[in-house]
Design a protein around this motif. Structure first.
Motif, PDB file in Angstrom:
ATOM      1  N   PRO A  78     -20.805 -10.750  -8.272  1.00  0.00           N
ATOM      2  CA  PRO A  78     -21.807  -9.676  -8.210  1.00  0.00           C
ATOM      3  C   PRO A  78     -21.288  -8.368  -8.790  1.00  0.00           C
ATOM      4  O   PRO A  78     -20.095  -8.220  -9.082  1.00  0.00           O
ATOM      5  CB  PRO A  78     -22.077  -9.525  -6.704  1.00  0.00           C
ATOM      6  N   LEU A  79     -22.190  -7.405  -8.920  1.00  0.00           N
ATOM      7  CA  LEU A  79     -21.804  -6.062  -9.337  1.00  0.00           C
ATOM      8  C   LEU A  79     -20.927  -5.432  -8.262  1.00  0.00           C
ATOM      9  O   LEU A  79     -21.120  -5.647  -7.067  1.00  0.00           O
ATOM     10  CB  LEU A  79     -23.038  -5.186  -9.552  1.00  0.00           C
ATOM     11  N   MET A  80     -19.949  -4.633  -8.701  1.00  0.00           N
ATOM     12  CA  MET A  80     -19.179  -3.867  -7.728  1.00  0.00           C
ATOM     13  C   MET A  80     -20.096  -2.784  -7.152  1.00  0.00           C
ATOM     14  O   MET A  80     -21.028  -2.316  -7.793  1.00  0.00           O
ATOM     15  CB  MET A  80     -17.927  -3.280  -8.373  1.00  0.00           C
ATOM     16  N   ARG A  81     -19.786  -2.371  -5.909  1.00  0.00           N
ATOM     17  CA  ARG A  81     -20.747  -1.579  -5.163  1.00  0.00           C
ATOM     18  C   ARG A  81     -20.418  -0.088  -5.091  1.00  0.00           C
ATOM     19  O   ARG A  81     -20.990   0.624  -4.265  1.00  0.00           O
ATOM     20  CB  ARG A  81     -20.873  -2.141  -3.743  1.00  0.00           C
ATOM     21  N   GLY A  82     -19.514   0.385  -5.954  1.00  0.00           N
ATOM     22  CA  GLY A  82     -19.174   1.801  -5.925  1.00  0.00           C
ATOM     23  C   GLY A  82     -20.377   2.718  -6.094  1.00  0.00           C
ATOM     24  O   GLY A  82     -20.637   3.585  -5.256  1.00  0.00           O
ATOM     25  N   PRO A  83     -21.150   2.573  -7.174  1.00  0.00           N
ATOM     26  CA  PRO A  83     -22.328   3.434  -7.349  1.00  0.00           C
ATOM     27  C   PRO A  83     -23.341   3.295  -6.215  1.00  0.00           C
ATOM     28  O   PRO A  83     -23.949   4.279  -5.788  1.00  0.00           O
ATOM     29  CB  PRO A  83     -22.906   2.953  -8.685  1.00  0.00           C
ATOM     30  N   SER A 141       4.708 -12.129   3.280  1.00  0.00           N
ATOM     31  CA  SER A 141       4.561 -13.343   2.476  1.00  0.00           C
ATOM     32  C   SER A 141       4.576 -13.045   0.983  1.00  0.00           C
ATOM     33  O   SER A 141       4.746 -13.945   0.170  1.00  0.00           O
ATOM     34  CB  SER A 141       3.254 -14.054   2.832  1.00  0.00           C
ATOM     35  N   ASP A 142       4.403 -11.786   0.619  1.00  0.00           N
ATOM     36  CA  ASP A 142       4.431 -11.412  -0.796  1.00  0.00           C
ATOM     37  C   ASP A 142       5.622 -10.498  -1.071  1.00  0.00           C
ATOM     38  O   ASP A 142       5.515  -9.534  -1.819  1.00  0.00           O
ATOM     39  CB  ASP A 142       3.122 -10.720  -1.192  1.00  0.00           C
ATOM     40  N   THR A 143       6.740 -10.807  -0.425  1.00  0.00           N
ATOM     41  CA  THR A 143       8.009 -10.074  -0.586  1.00  0.00           C
ATOM     42  C   THR A 143       7.853  -8.576  -0.325  1.00  0.00           C
ATOM     43  O   THR A 143       8.607  -7.773  -0.876  1.00  0.00           O
ATOM     44  CB  THR A 143       8.616 -10.299  -1.997  1.00  0.00           C
ATOM     45  N   GLY A 144       6.911  -8.229   0.506  1.00  0.00           N
ATOM     46  CA  GLY A 144       6.764  -6.839   0.896  1.00  0.00           C
ATOM     47  C   GLY A 144       6.129  -5.931  -0.132  1.00  0.00           C
ATOM     48  O   GLY A 144       6.092  -4.711   0.047  1.00  0.00           O
ATOM     49  N   ARG A 145       5.614  -6.496  -1.225  1.00  0.00           N
ATOM     50  CA  ARG A 145       4.955  -5.646  -2.223  1.00  0.00           C
ATOM     51  C   ARG A 145       3.605  -5.180  -1.700  1.00  0.00           C
ATOM     52  O   ARG A 145       2.987  -5.798  -0.844  1.00  0.00           O
ATOM     53  CB  ARG A 145       4.758  -6.417  -3.525  1.00  0.00           C
ATOM     54  N   TRP A 146       3.114  -4.073  -2.265  1.00  0.00           N
ATOM     55  CA  TRP A 146       1.782  -3.598  -1.924  1.00  0.00           C
ATOM     56  C   TRP A 146       0.728  -4.534  -2.501  1.00  0.00           C
ATOM     57  O   TRP A 146       0.888  -5.061  -3.608  1.00  0.00           O
ATOM     58  CB  TRP A 146       1.551  -2.188  -2.464  1.00  0.00           C
ATOM     59  N   LEU A 147      -0.339  -4.734  -1.751  1.00  0.00           N
ATOM     60  CA  LEU A 147      -1.479  -5.532  -2.187  1.00  0.00           C
ATOM     61  C   LEU A 147      -2.768  -4.779  -1.856  1.00  0.00           C
ATOM     62  O   LEU A 147      -2.815  -3.981  -0.922  1.00  0.00           O
ATOM     63  CB  LEU A 147      -1.506  -6.894  -1.477  1.00  0.00           C
ATOM     64  N   LEU A 148      -3.803  -5.048  -2.621  1.00  0.00           N
ATOM     65  CA  LEU A 148      -5.117  -4.483  -2.332  1.00  0.00           C
ATOM     66  C   LEU A 148      -5.829  -5.342  -1.287  1.00  0.00           C
ATOM     67  O   LEU A 148      -5.714  -6.570  -1.286  1.00  0.00           O
ATOM     68  CB  LEU A 148      -5.971  -4.435  -3.604  1.00  0.00           C
ATOM     69  N   ILE A 149      -6.565  -4.689  -0.402  1.00  0.00           N
ATOM     70  CA  ILE A 149      -7.360  -5.397   0.592  1.00  0.00           C
ATOM     71  C   ILE A 149      -8.827  -4.976   0.480  1.00  0.00           C
ATOM     72  O   ILE A 149      -9.160  -4.060  -0.280  1.00  0.00           O
ATOM     73  CB  ILE A 149      -6.857  -5.129   2.020  1.00  0.00           C
ATOM     74  N   ASP A 150      -9.682  -5.653   1.237  1.00  0.00           N
ATOM     75  CA  ASP A 150     -11.101  -5.337   1.390  1.00  0.00           C
ATOM     76  C   ASP A 150     -11.886  -5.707   0.131  1.00  0.00           C
ATOM     77  O   ASP A 150     -11.980  -4.937  -0.822  1.00  0.00           O
ATOM     78  CB  ASP A 150     -11.314  -3.855   1.719  1.00  0.00           C
ATOM     79  N   VAL A 151     -12.476  -6.900   0.164  1.00  0.00           N
ATOM     80  CA  VAL A 151     -13.198  -7.401  -1.009  1.00  0.00           C
ATOM     81  C   VAL A 151     -14.699  -7.144  -0.929  1.00  0.00           C
ATOM     82  O   VAL A 151     -15.442  -7.607  -1.796  1.00  0.00           O
ATOM     83  CB  VAL A 151     -12.954  -8.917  -1.192  1.00  0.00           C
ATOM     84  N   ASP A 152     -15.161  -6.418   0.077  1.00  0.00           N
ATOM     85  CA  ASP A 152     -16.600  -6.258   0.287  1.00  0.00           C
ATOM     86  C   ASP A 152     -17.330  -5.654  -0.908  1.00  0.00           C
ATOM     87  O   ASP A 152     -18.502  -5.949  -1.140  1.00  0.00           O
ATOM     88  CB  ASP A 152     -16.872  -5.400   1.522  1.00  0.00           C
ATOM     89  N   ASP A 153     -16.649  -4.771  -1.650  1.00  0.00           N
ATOM     90  CA  ASP A 153     -17.292  -4.089  -2.773  1.00  0.00           C
ATOM     91  C   ASP A 153     -16.780  -4.574  -4.125  1.00  0.00           C
ATOM     92  O   ASP A 153     -17.147  -4.038  -5.171  1.00  0.00           O
ATOM     93  CB  ASP A 153     -17.066  -2.576  -2.652  1.00  0.00           C
ATOM     94  N   LEU A 154     -15.915  -5.591  -4.110  1.00  0.00           N
ATOM     95  CA  LEU A 154     -15.344  -6.152  -5.334  1.00  0.00           C
ATOM     96  C   LEU A 154     -16.450  -6.695  -6.239  1.00  0.00           C
ATOM     97  O   LEU A 154     -17.410  -7.300  -5.773  1.00  0.00           O
ATOM     98  CB  LEU A 154     -14.399  -7.280  -4.947  1.00  0.00           C
TER      99      LEU A 154
END
Length: 312
Positions: A130-135, A195-208
């Motif tokens: 779907p379209l991202m939901r920022g706007p 589980s990802d060697t402590g690297r930063w990851l993005l979360i929250d896919v609701d608006d992806l």
């Protein structure tokens, strides 16, 4: 009585432990977020349960979950590939990660955030996403402001919204925008997970979804323009995004022709939500909220046709 929360906590406890295993967690379930018109998020041990907002589209959420699973090292993957339904709400389960510490702003991972965004924007767009939901979220914030009741700061915010080009107020990304976007990017959307060697990851896919990647840079750009983000931190963020080949802005030169309109829209969104919340909570605006509203006052003096030309 909120019937969702006890049922959600029970589902979470079951998801957090193997069948038949005893629970030795110190907390029965910690509520991290709870709003009737938005998500409810509960933690138990190292597991998170998220009841998504009422009316969440099941097909769209399924595609977003699949996208997160396919992009390790960029997005935190869900613990289960599909949502379950609980009291008419879609529920997903996630590993708990360590968030950005709001009490140490000097250690904010701006370079990591920029690199993750650039890699997300360069990833292939899954079919049917779907379209991202920022706007759409910006437009929703303006509607919430109008429904909240009278406030002396509301008029310049609504004028700043009206001064944006029509396409920026249309609740959808600009035409021909075909990039994979997060849709609601801020530092609260980053976690570290072992589980990802402590690297930063993005979360929250609701608006992806699919859209204009400039919207993902719009919040830090707006903070910088409002004086809430120091120039050095903005420069680090922008440089890191460019070094990773992010497509939202040119690789060199002035980034503002691409960022100006989305940053203005995010400024209006932030101001509208600040006023609406202050009315509900019956409190005065704080210093940061007033800075965003002051920016709306300046923005409201710019005619839409000039803003439109700057974005071309």
């Amino acid at each position: 009585m909120n019937v969702l929360l006890p049922a959600l906590t029970a589902q979470l406890r079951a998801a957090a432990h193997p069948v038949g295993a005893a629970c030795r967690c110190a907390d029965p379930g910690t509520v991290l977020a709870e709003r009737d018109d938005d998500a409810t998020v509960v933690r138990h041990g190292d597991t998170i349960a998220k009841a998504h907002a009422p009316g969440t589209d099941p097909a769209g959420l399924s595609l977003r979950l699949a996208t997160a699973t396919r992009l390790p090292g960029i997005l935190l993957a869900p613990l289960r590939p599909a949502a379950v339904t609980l009291h008419d709400r879609l529920v997903t389960f996630w590993p708990h990660g360590t968030p950005v510490d709001p009490d140490t702003p000097e250690a904010a991972p701006w370079e990591a955030a920029a690199g993750l965004l650039a890699r997300l924007h360069l990833a292939p767009v899954p079919a049917g996403l779907p379209l991202m939901r920022g706007p759409a979220k910006a437009a929703r914030a303006v509607r919430r402001l109008r429904a909240a009741g009278p406030h002396p700061a509301a008029e310049p915010v609504l004028r700043a919204w009206a001064a944006l080009p029509a396409w920026a107020r249309a609740q959808a990304p600009a035409p021909l925008a075909r990039t994979l976007c997060h849709g609601d990017m801020h530092l609260g959307q980053l976690v570290r997970h072992p589980s990802d060697t402590g690297r930063w990851l993005l979360i929250d896919v609701d608006d992806l979804g699919v859209g204009d990647p400039a919207w993902d840079l719009a919040r830090p750009a707006a903070w910088y323009a409002c004086g809430l983000l120091p120039p050095g931190e903005w420069s680090r963020f922008l440089a890191a995004y460019r070094e990773e080949g992010g497509p939202a802005v040119p690789s060199a030169g002035d980034p503002w022709p691409a960022l100006d309109v989305p940053a203005r829209a995010l400024t209006v969104q932030t101001a509208a939500l600040a006023i609406a919340k202050s009315l509900v909570q019956q409190r005065p605006l704080d210093e940061a909220e007033q800075a965003v509203i002051d920016s709306c006052v300046r923005m409201s003096r710019i005619p839409p046709e000039l803003t439109e030309r700057c974005a071309q």
